[in-house]
Design a protein around this motif. Structure first.
Motif, PDB file in Angstrom:
ATOM      1  N   ILE A 248     120.802   4.591 -13.492  1.00 12.35           N
ATOM      2  CA  ILE A 248     121.034   3.995 -14.810  1.00 12.35           C
ATOM      3  C   ILE A 248     119.931   4.353 -15.805  1.00 12.35           C
ATOM      4  O   ILE A 248     120.093   4.162 -17.009  1.00 12.35           O
ATOM      5  CB  ILE A 248     121.171   2.451 -14.661  1.00 12.35           C
ATOM      6  CG1 ILE A 248     121.963   1.839 -15.826  1.00 12.35           C
ATOM      7  CG2 ILE A 248     119.809   1.789 -14.504  1.00 12.35           C
ATOM      8  CD1 ILE A 248     122.362   0.398 -15.609  1.00 12.35           C
ATOM      9  N   ASP A 249     118.803   4.897 -15.307  1.00 14.10           N
ATOM     10  CA  ASP A 249     117.656   5.182 -16.174  1.00 14.10           C
ATOM     11  C   ASP A 249     117.642   6.608 -16.729  1.00 14.10           C
ATOM     12  O   ASP A 249     116.738   6.974 -17.489  1.00 14.10           O
ATOM     13  CB  ASP A 249     116.351   4.944 -15.402  1.00 14.10           C
ATOM     14  CG  ASP A 249     116.218   3.498 -14.947  1.00 14.10           C
ATOM     15  OD1 ASP A 249     116.732   2.613 -15.656  1.00 14.10           O
ATOM     16  OD2 ASP A 249     115.623   3.270 -13.881  1.00 14.10           O
ATOM     17  N   THR A 251     117.890   9.699 -18.879  1.00 15.47           N
ATOM     18  CA  THR A 251     117.923   9.879 -20.328  1.00 15.47           C
ATOM     19  C   THR A 251     117.978  11.375 -20.613  1.00 15.47           C
ATOM     20  O   THR A 251     117.125  12.124 -20.150  1.00 15.47           O
ATOM     21  CB  THR A 251     116.664   9.257 -20.976  1.00 15.47           C
ATOM     22  OG1 THR A 251     116.561   7.903 -20.515  1.00 15.47           O
ATOM     23  CG2 THR A 251     116.767   9.254 -22.479  1.00 15.47           C
ATOM     24  N   TYR A 257     126.753   6.814 -24.768  1.00 15.87           N
ATOM     25  CA  TYR A 257     127.020   5.792 -23.759  1.00 15.87           C
ATOM     26  C   TYR A 257     128.498   5.421 -23.741  1.00 15.87           C
ATOM     27  O   TYR A 257     129.153   5.409 -24.773  1.00 15.87           O
ATOM     28  CB  TYR A 257     126.197   4.541 -24.050  1.00 15.87           C
ATOM     29  CG  TYR A 257     124.707   4.801 -23.992  1.00 15.87           C
ATOM     30  CD1 TYR A 257     123.980   4.483 -22.859  1.00 15.87           C
ATOM     31  CD2 TYR A 257     124.042   5.396 -25.072  1.00 15.87           C
ATOM     32  CE1 TYR A 257     122.616   4.734 -22.789  1.00 15.87           C
ATOM     33  CE2 TYR A 257     122.678   5.648 -25.019  1.00 15.87           C
ATOM     34  CZ  TYR A 257     121.962   5.322 -23.875  1.00 15.87           C
ATOM     35  OH  TYR A 257     120.622   5.579 -23.825  1.00 15.87           O
ATOM     36  N   GLY A 300     125.267   3.647 -28.433  1.00 16.17           N
ATOM     37  CA  GLY A 300     124.484   2.835 -27.505  1.00 16.17           C
ATOM     38  C   GLY A 300     125.427   2.089 -26.582  1.00 16.17           C
ATOM     39  O   GLY A 300     126.621   1.945 -26.878  1.00 16.17           O
ATOM     40  N   TYR A 301     124.878   1.573 -25.479  1.00 17.46           N
ATOM     41  CA  TYR A 301     125.766   0.888 -24.529  1.00 17.46           C
ATOM     42  C   TYR A 301     126.323  -0.396 -25.126  1.00 17.46           C
ATOM     43  O   TYR A 301     127.498  -0.717 -24.970  1.00 17.46           O
ATOM     44  CB  TYR A 301     125.045   0.568 -23.210  1.00 17.46           C
ATOM     45  CG  TYR A 301     125.943  -0.237 -22.292  1.00 17.46           C
ATOM     46  CD1 TYR A 301     127.059   0.368 -21.701  1.00 17.46           C
ATOM     47  CD2 TYR A 301     125.740  -1.595 -22.070  1.00 17.46           C
ATOM     48  CE1 TYR A 301     127.930  -0.365 -20.897  1.00 17.46           C
ATOM     49  CE2 TYR A 301     126.607  -2.327 -21.271  1.00 17.46           C
ATOM     50  CZ  TYR A 301     127.697  -1.710 -20.690  1.00 17.46           C
ATOM     51  OH  TYR A 301     128.564  -2.432 -19.913  1.00 17.46           O
ATOM     52  N   TRP A 302     125.470  -1.122 -25.841  1.00 16.61           N
ATOM     53  CA  TRP A 302     125.935  -2.409 -26.378  1.00 16.61           C
ATOM     54  C   TRP A 302     127.064  -2.195 -27.387  1.00 16.61           C
ATOM     55  O   TRP A 302     128.043  -2.947 -27.404  1.00 16.61           O
ATOM     56  CB  TRP A 302     124.759  -3.157 -27.006  1.00 16.61           C
ATOM     57  CG  TRP A 302     125.134  -4.551 -27.421  1.00 16.61           C
ATOM     58  CD1 TRP A 302     125.384  -5.609 -26.599  1.00 16.61           C
ATOM     59  CD2 TRP A 302     125.314  -5.020 -28.754  1.00 16.61           C
ATOM     60  NE1 TRP A 302     125.702  -6.717 -27.341  1.00 16.61           N
ATOM     61  CE2 TRP A 302     125.661  -6.392 -28.664  1.00 16.61           C
ATOM     62  CE3 TRP A 302     125.201  -4.437 -30.021  1.00 16.61           C
ATOM     63  CZ2 TRP A 302     125.897  -7.177 -29.798  1.00 16.61           C
ATOM     64  CZ3 TRP A 302     125.439  -5.218 -31.136  1.00 16.61           C
ATOM     65  CH2 TRP A 302     125.786  -6.572 -31.022  1.00 16.61           C
ATOM     66  N   LYS A 306     130.758  -3.671 -26.922  1.00 17.62           N
ATOM     67  CA  LYS A 306     131.329  -4.505 -27.969  1.00 17.62           C
ATOM     68  C   LYS A 306     132.691  -3.952 -28.393  1.00 17.62           C
ATOM     69  O   LYS A 306     133.661  -4.685 -28.550  1.00 17.62           O
ATOM     70  CB  LYS A 306     130.371  -4.504 -29.172  1.00 17.62           C
ATOM     71  CG  LYS A 306     130.492  -5.697 -30.066  1.00 17.62           C
ATOM     72  CD  LYS A 306     129.319  -5.739 -31.054  1.00 17.62           C
ATOM     73  CE  LYS A 306     129.849  -6.174 -32.393  1.00 17.62           C
ATOM     74  NZ  LYS A 306     129.241  -5.592 -33.546  1.00 17.62           N
ATOM     75  N   LYS A 455     126.642   8.598 -20.499  1.00 22.17           N
ATOM     76  CA  LYS A 455     126.254   7.652 -19.449  1.00 22.17           C
ATOM     77  C   LYS A 455     127.247   6.498 -19.424  1.00 22.17           C
ATOM     78  O   LYS A 455     127.320   5.708 -20.367  1.00 22.17           O
ATOM     79  CB  LYS A 455     124.836   7.108 -19.695  1.00 22.17           C
ATOM     80  CG  LYS A 455     124.354   6.179 -18.565  1.00 22.17           C
ATOM     81  CD  LYS A 455     123.116   5.376 -18.936  1.00 22.17           C
ATOM     82  CE  LYS A 455     121.863   6.240 -18.936  1.00 22.17           C
ATOM     83  NZ  LYS A 455     120.645   5.405 -19.161  1.00 22.17           N
ATOM     84  N   ILE A 457     128.299   3.016 -17.977  1.00 24.84           N
ATOM     85  CA  ILE A 457     127.740   1.845 -17.277  1.00 24.84           C
ATOM     86  C   ILE A 457     128.841   0.807 -17.133  1.00 24.84           C
ATOM     87  O   ILE A 457     129.514   0.475 -18.108  1.00 24.84           O
ATOM     88  CB  ILE A 457     126.557   1.226 -18.060  1.00 24.84           C
ATOM     89  CG1 ILE A 457     125.450   2.266 -18.285  1.00 24.84           C
ATOM     90  CG2 ILE A 457     125.994   0.013 -17.305  1.00 24.84           C
ATOM     91  CD1 ILE A 457     124.304   1.756 -19.174  1.00 24.84           C
ATOM     92  N   TRP A 458     129.014   0.324 -15.921  1.00 28.12           N
ATOM     93  CA  TRP A 458     129.927  -0.797 -15.720  1.00 28.12           C
ATOM     94  C   TRP A 458     129.186  -2.089 -16.008  1.00 28.12           C
ATOM     95  O   TRP A 458     128.022  -2.236 -15.629  1.00 28.12           O
ATOM     96  CB  TRP A 458     130.412  -0.838 -14.267  1.00 28.12           C
ATOM     97  CG  TRP A 458     131.465   0.156 -13.927  1.00 28.12           C
ATOM     98  CD1 TRP A 458     131.841   1.242 -14.664  1.00 28.12           C
ATOM     99  CD2 TRP A 458     132.272   0.168 -12.745  1.00 28.12           C
ATOM    100  NE1 TRP A 458     132.842   1.928 -14.011  1.00 28.12           N
ATOM    101  CE2 TRP A 458     133.128   1.288 -12.828  1.00 28.12           C
ATOM    102  CE3 TRP A 458     132.368  -0.646 -11.626  1.00 28.12           C
ATOM    103  CZ2 TRP A 458     134.055   1.605 -11.838  1.00 28.12           C
ATOM    104  CZ3 TRP A 458     133.280  -0.333 -10.633  1.00 28.12           C
ATOM    105  CH2 TRP A 458     134.130   0.778 -10.747  1.00 28.12           C
ATOM    106  N   SER A 459     129.868  -3.024 -16.649  1.00 26.66           N
ATOM    107  CA  SER A 459     129.289  -4.348 -16.811  1.00 26.66           C
ATOM    108  C   SER A 459     129.303  -5.027 -15.442  1.00 26.66           C
ATOM    109  O   SER A 459     129.952  -4.558 -14.505  1.00 26.66           O
ATOM    110  CB  SER A 459     130.117  -5.168 -17.801  1.00 26.66           C
ATOM    111  OG  SER A 459     131.394  -5.429 -17.242  1.00 26.66           O
TER     112      SER A 459
END
Lengths: 740, 162
Positions: A248-249, A251, A257, A300-302, A306, A455, A457-459
């Motif tokens: 997950i790190d 870059t 994302y 970004g992931y957020w 969202k 990247k 990412i699963w929540s």
């Protein structure tokens, strides 16, 4: 997936009719040349695929396993270095690339052949066979508690000893002295009669040209200097200062994302979303429609997360939209009954004649046990970063099977496997979950739509609801006791059988046994979960043993003892556990003690749990764990794994429950899929028994025995027999006097 | 908007509602702080705000503009590890290691406030940090040893770390 176990090897045809088919296998010999470009820098000499001697006399050990906290990046180099008589202070490690040359032949060989003694002249052929076979199924697995006992024993130690042998031969030639006069220590070779000492590096060029023995002499336990000690793990310093690089790190330049929403009902399709749905979302770049999910890519992931929450994503109806736990259990029971009625049980163990005994017996005891589905909940949620170009794909991920991931991604993208480069990272927990390539496939399919790295990412919600679960199961017992309180017949029926093969078997001397199972397909994805079948069978068999002890009016420890007269190795472990746990000594009111004994992955473990029931609450105060792994190569690491496995098993026993409602998983995060926390952590004491047996595993064997030890302690404290996990669903009360 | 992370100023241009976690990881590039649950349940994302341990996954950056943010990358000096980090290595605490940044930051906040914490105080301060590998006994022992060393004392029962 799921192709890597002994049973699976059999079904994929590596073993046919019980005989090993080796006729056409290649003899690979020394494959150093094939891996040189993958692992060696300038001035490095690759002696064999598992090690290189560098120009400065340091040695790099190539480890074909992922580090997920079990310490394999340290223990395997120890095994090689010790056999080589290398200087531990100069050892470094390199994780093997996800490449077919590092397909794990040793693991397959260990699973299939165990500790068989193979004649020297056949070793090349046998290893070649397993290499061919594991290449075919893209196996580079970390799992099955197999790294030390198979890769370590069959590859690392042999490679170290073989390298030592050719280094000695090279020194003997160079100095023109007899081999017997040479002494090897700390990466140097000395010739005391002529007072000469030189580092390995002086001989390595010559050594690399010599043929390495297939069956070099290995050290006896007494000769070990590194094995059996506990040097600090290589991976730990980076895990205390934030520099450890987990999947997950990662870059990368220009990386974006992705977040995803997958169908809650497994197997249902997602309705494709129009590309324009994100037009009013700044920083959100693209919608990618996948078969069972929709993903968005953002800055970004957020932002991505969202967006995915706000988008109107819908899923098609499926045949499973109404399935709940009752449907699953009803189906299980029906299939079990039908199998018995039709005589179509899958036979596992059949000894003597239980029917004859039950016909005549008067003392028959029956019980039915259940366990729920379980998720893995690794601390690091599933994630993968991918970059797809016209001619290939790179992925960055923490994987328990990098080669398998490469193969799965290649298949999905219609590429040759060699065109997929996997960069494997530290795993923020594996427990079996990271052997499934689902997230890597998704990341690659998403990244295929753009020309920059993505990247995914699963929540945590995705992680809990899109897992591959330890299955819910039912185990039914029927047993008969003699007048003296000996078990004379044991009938056990359950569902499914994966690994380890002996999970439902009992070590106890029972003359008449019928152990059998039935399959009952559901739409819930199954996956390897730490200790796999043993995670439930120890609870089933060891709780039922306790019930039988009670019916026989015997102490549960002594009752087990009486049935172990022909199993001295088990007896020793059990006796030590009882002794260390002060078995038989009085406890305060409301307290109880329970014992369990179970072998899995080659290691026998006995546990005694000491618990207290306070009001309706259960407190596990102390766990004594005695393990016989044959030999613990890194005793501190082994102890840490025992502690870890117990906490993992106790968490599941106390709280672990995934329920299915309307075809989907109900739980979503740590508030409703609870984890054991530091304030609930019992005091765990581990004792290691050393024996002459082939080494057993460490990562899994302590997980199975904690649930029955605690369940039996609850009975001891309260008279309440728990036949269904988790404990949180039960009303507990101390000393109810409801014994039986 | 300007954030102060580990004594360095960072200008960020993102939605002020963005959780601090993602700004630390994606804008500041400090990936030692981890994402675990997103709802403040697991503690993997723990950082300090003016010395107090908080869950950065739930904290919007608009709430932290004038505060000192400390992450796992910010507790060592330039030349040596913090005592807690050194003892974490000595006691071989981490397994997979994913939760350990949060564990160490929580332990650091505890020891800043409480010199020689009792078992109960440790439980209370650390029960918001989940470790799936079950390293709790070693965490507890590590905190006690670090507390002793930081306080120059040796009064703590190291036996029972359950």
């Amino acid at each position: 997936m799921g192709k890597w176990t002994r049973r699976a090897f059999i079904t994929t045809g590596i073993l046919t009719g019980g005989a090993l088919v080796v006729g056409i296998a290649i003899r690979p010999g020394n494959r150093a040349g094939k891996v040189k470009d993958l692992i060696a820098g300038e001035g490095d000499t690759v002696l064999n695929i598992w090690l290189k001697v560098n120009a400065d006399n340091t040695i790099t050990v190539i480890v074909p396993h992922a580090e997920m906290g079990q310490g394999v990046h340290t223990t395997l180099p120890m095994m090689l270095a010790d056999e080589m008589d290398a200087d531990w202070e100069t050892i470094t490690m390199l994780e093997a690339p996800g490449n077919a040359e590092y397909a794990n032949y040793a693991m397959a060989k260990g699973f299939i052949m165990g500790p068989k003694d193979i004649p020297s002249m056949l070793i090349g052929t046998v290893d070649g066979f397993f290499l061919t076979a594991t290449k075919q199924i893209s196996l580079q697995m970390t799992g099955g508690s197999a790294s030390v006992r198979f890769t370590g024993m069959l590859a690392m130690r042999v490679a170290g000893a073989a390298a030592r042998a050719v280094l000695l031969e090279a020194a003997s030639e160079k100095w023109e002295v007899a081999l017997e006069e040479l002494v090897v220590k700390n990466s140097t070779i000395s010739h005391p009669p002529s007072n000469r000492t030189e580092p390995f590096a002086s001989f390595v060029a010559k050594a690399a040209s010599l043929s390495q023995p297939a069956k070099p002499r290995l050290k006896t336990t007494e000769e070990f200097t590194i094995m059996g000690t506990s040097p600090p793990r290589f991976d730990i310093p980076s895990k205390v200062d934030g520099t450890a690089n987990f999947g997950i790190d990662v870059t990368l330049p220009n990386m974006k994302y992705a977040a995803i929403k997958a169908s809650p009902v497994f197997g249902a399709r997602a309705k494709p979303l129009d590309a324009g749905a994100i037009k009013d979302m700044p920083g959100v770049h693209k919608i990618v429609n996948l078969e069972g999910a929709v993903a968005v890519i953002a800055d970004g992931y957020w932002l991505a997360k969202k967006a995915i929450n706000e988008l109107p994503i819908e899923f098609d109806k499926s045949d499973h939209d109404t399935v709940g736990m009752n449907d699953i259990y009803d189906q299980y029971l029906r299939d079990m009954d039908v199998a018995v009625a039709d005589g179509k049980e899958e036979k596992d163990v059949k000894k003597g004649n239980i029917n004859k005994i039950f016909k005549e017996a008067t003392n028959i005891i029956e019980a039915e046990y259940r366990v729920p589905y379980l998720a893995h909940a690794t601390m690091e949620p599933m994630n993968c970063t991918a970059l797809v170009k016209e001619d290939g794909c790179e992925i960055w991920v923490g994987s328990q099977n990098p080669l398998g991931f490469a193969n799965s991604v290649a298949e999905e993208l219609d590429l040759d496997q060699e065109k997929v480069l996997v960069h494997n990272h530290y795993l923020g927990g594996g427990f079996g979950r990271r052997s499934v390539p689902d997230v890597a496939i998704q990341a690659a399919l998403i990244a295929k739509e753009v020309d920059y790295p993505v990247k995914l990412i699963w929540s945590r919600e995705d992680d809990i609801r899109q897992d591959h679960y330890r299955e819910a199961n039912i185990s039914r017992f029927k047993a008969s006791l003699t007048d003296e309180g000996q078990i004379i017949a044991w009938n056990n029926q359950f569902l499914f059988k994966h690994d380890p093969e002996e999970a439902p078997h009992i070590p106890y001397g029972v003359e008449n046994q019928f152990i059998h199972y039935t399959n009952s397909e559901t739409h819930i994805p199954w996956g390897y979960w730490r200790s796999v079948d043993s995670s439930m069978h120890a609870f089933f068999t060891e709780s039922f043993m306790d019930e039988l002890a009670f019916k026989a009016n015997k102490d549960p420890y002594l009752f087990r003892r009486e049935h172990l007269t022909n199993a001295p190795r088990y007896l020793k472990v059990l006796d030590l556990a009882a002794g260390k746990a002060n078995w038989g000594e009085d406890l305060p009111a409301g307290w109880g003690r329970g014992i369990s004994l179970h072998q899995s992955f080659g290691t026998i473990v006995a546990q005694v749990a000491e618990i207290e029931i306070i009001e309706n609450d259960l407190k596990v105060h102390r766990v004594v764990c005695v393990a016989d792994p044959g030999f613990a190569f890194h005793p501190d690491g082994f102890t840490a794994q025992m502690e870890s496995g117990i906490v993992f098993g106790l968490t599941a026993a106390l709280y672990g429950e995934i329920t299915i409602e309307n075809g989907a998983v109900k739980q979503s995060n740590f508030h409703d899929y609870q984890m054991l926390r530091i304030n609930e952590n019992p005091k765990i004491e581990t004792y290691i028994v050393t024996s002459d047996n082939w080494p057993g595993g460490a990562g899994e064997p302590s997980t199975p025995g904690i649930a029955p030890a605690v369940a039996n302690a609850i009975f001891n404290a309260s008279g309440i027999r728990i036949r269904e996990l988790p404990f949180k669903n039960h009303e507990l009360k101390a000393n109810t006097g409801l014994l039986g | 908007m300007i954030l102060k992370i580990n004594n360095q100023s960072l200008e960020v241009d993102v939605d002020p509602a963005t959780p601090l976690l993602w700004v630390i990881r994606e804008q500041a590039g400090l990936t030692g702080t981890k994402f675990g649950c997103g709802i403040g349940q697991c503690g993997s994302c723990t950082v300090q705000l003016d010395g107090v341990a908080i869950r950065s996954c739930l904290t919007p950056i608009q709430a932290v503009a004038d505060k000192e943010i400390t992450t796992i990358e910010g507790i060592a000096s330039e030349t040596e590890l913090h005592t807690i980090q050194r003892i974490w290595i000595q006691e071989q605490v981490p397994q997979c290691g994913y939760c350990q940044s949060g564990q160490i930051i929580s332990a650091h906040a505890l020891l800043t406030k409480t010199t020689l914490p009792t078992d109960e105080e440790i439980d209370q301060a650390m029960s918001g940090n989940i470790c799936r590998c079950g390293t709790y006994s070693r965490i507890k022992k590590g905190i006690k040893l670090a507390a002793e060393e930081l306080a120059g004392a040796s009064t703590i029962n190291l036996e029972n770390n359950g």
